[in-house]
Motif scaffolding. Structure first.
Motif: not given
Length: 340
Positions: A77-86
């Motif tokens: 989930i943290r990885t997806l959130a980081d991808i989304y933010e970028r």
């Protein structure tokens, strides 16, 4: 023209917002249920235990394994959130489902597109919490805000999507204001969307279009092919929408549950990776029932994303068992981005 720059598929269920110990709150209901859906059939709990005795599911449902898999899910989930933010998104389109949260047995449209200016959500009241099944209220922080909150809709894009859908022979329902239902067990936007807002967008929610599909409740569940074709219609609408907005598309739901079927999940992943539309569209209704039906949201998102140049892959897959019968939720996470 508007451009789809990000695609995300994610599960959204209570296992992602509760402790491994709390997963077992659902066990009494698992044991009492007589119609678990699994590979086209229905079974009671004991029959599932006998059917799956060679899979060593009790070991996979141990606290040690539940804890390991829960931690892996949080990392994903943290990885997806980081991808989304970028990705620096301007607008999002979210394919999700309703489980009698917005709509009740009195009214359950097959497809609903929200075209209002604001989308609200709020924490459950004490009365609502008492009406929830065990393990549901405990997961509230994963999809409900701490206080009444309004998020921005994207009515202009939503209306454009609706017009394209009607042109493509979809008789969709439009919803400009979320229903207020005094005494109902739920209020505000459903957890399929609230999870994306809270966990993937980290409460920094852009204008968005929720597209609500009745995946769960017969007799008007759209087929896998119909969901895929709706996704293609949405893609056509986005491509023809004026402006230079950066758009994210989400498929929220799944994977196999409330009985986990890892082979089925892998088949779906393989079809997504290969952009194999027919493999998705020909999945039979008997395999897309109960919680697994939420994968129709993934299929709709695939219809929207297959004709884009985006690329990527599986972030993680964790079958989160809670019993020797194979009950639980398989949690999957996948992202496609520009440049892969």
């Amino acid at each position: 023209m508007a451009e789809i720059v990000l695609g995300i598929w994610t599960t959204h269920g209570p296992t992602l917002s509760t402790t491994p110990e709390q997963w077992l709150l659902r066990l009494p209901a698992d044991r009492a249920r007589g119609n678990h859906h699994f590979r086209g059939g229905t079974y009671d709990f004991d029959a599932l235990v006998a059917l799956r005795k060679d899979e060593r599911l009790a070991e996979q449902a141990s606290l040690v394994e539940r804890t390991r898999r829960a931690e892996a899910c949080q990392a994903a989930i943290r990885t997806l959130a980081d991808i989304y933010e970028r990705a620096r998104i301007d607008v999002a389109v979210i394919f999700g489902n309703d489980q009698h949260e917005l709509f009740t047995e009195a009214l359950m449209p097959a497809f609903t597109i929200f075209n209002g200016p604001t989308i609200w959500n709020e924490p459950a009241s004490a009365e609502q919490a008492r009406k929830m099944a065990p393990g549901i209220h405990e997961a509230e922080a994963g999809h409900n805000p701490e206080v009444y909150t309004e998020y921005p809709g994207a009515p202009e894009l939503a209306d454009h999507i609706i017009r394209q859908a009607v042109s493509d022979q979809f008789d969709v329902t439009r919803c400009a204001r979320l229903p207020e239902q005094p005494g109902h067990w739920s209020s505000g936007i459903g957890h399929a969307f609230g999870f994306v807002y809270r966990r993937i967008m980290r409460d920094r929610v852009p204008p968005n279009v929720p597209i609500v599909t009745n995946t769960f409740f017969p007799p008007n569940q759209p087929s896998a092919r119909r969901c895929f074709e709706l996704g293609r219609s949405v893609a056509r609408a986005i491509r023809s929408w004026p402006g230079d907005a950066r758009i994210a598309v989400f498929g929220s739901g799944g994977m196999s549950h409330f009985v986990i079927d890892e082979a089925f999940d892998r088949h779906l992943f393989d079809a997504l990776q290969a952009r194999d539309a027919e493999a998705l569209c020909t999945i039979g209704e008997e395999h897309l029932q109960s919680g697994t039906s939420e994968l129709k949201n993934w299929i709709a998102a695939a219809g929207c994303l297959f004709d884009t140049p985006l690329a990527g892959g599986i972030v993680d897959y964790q079958p989160c068992y809670r019993s020797e019968a194979g009950t639980g939720t398989a949690n999957g996470f996948m992202a496609w981005t520009q440049g892969g």
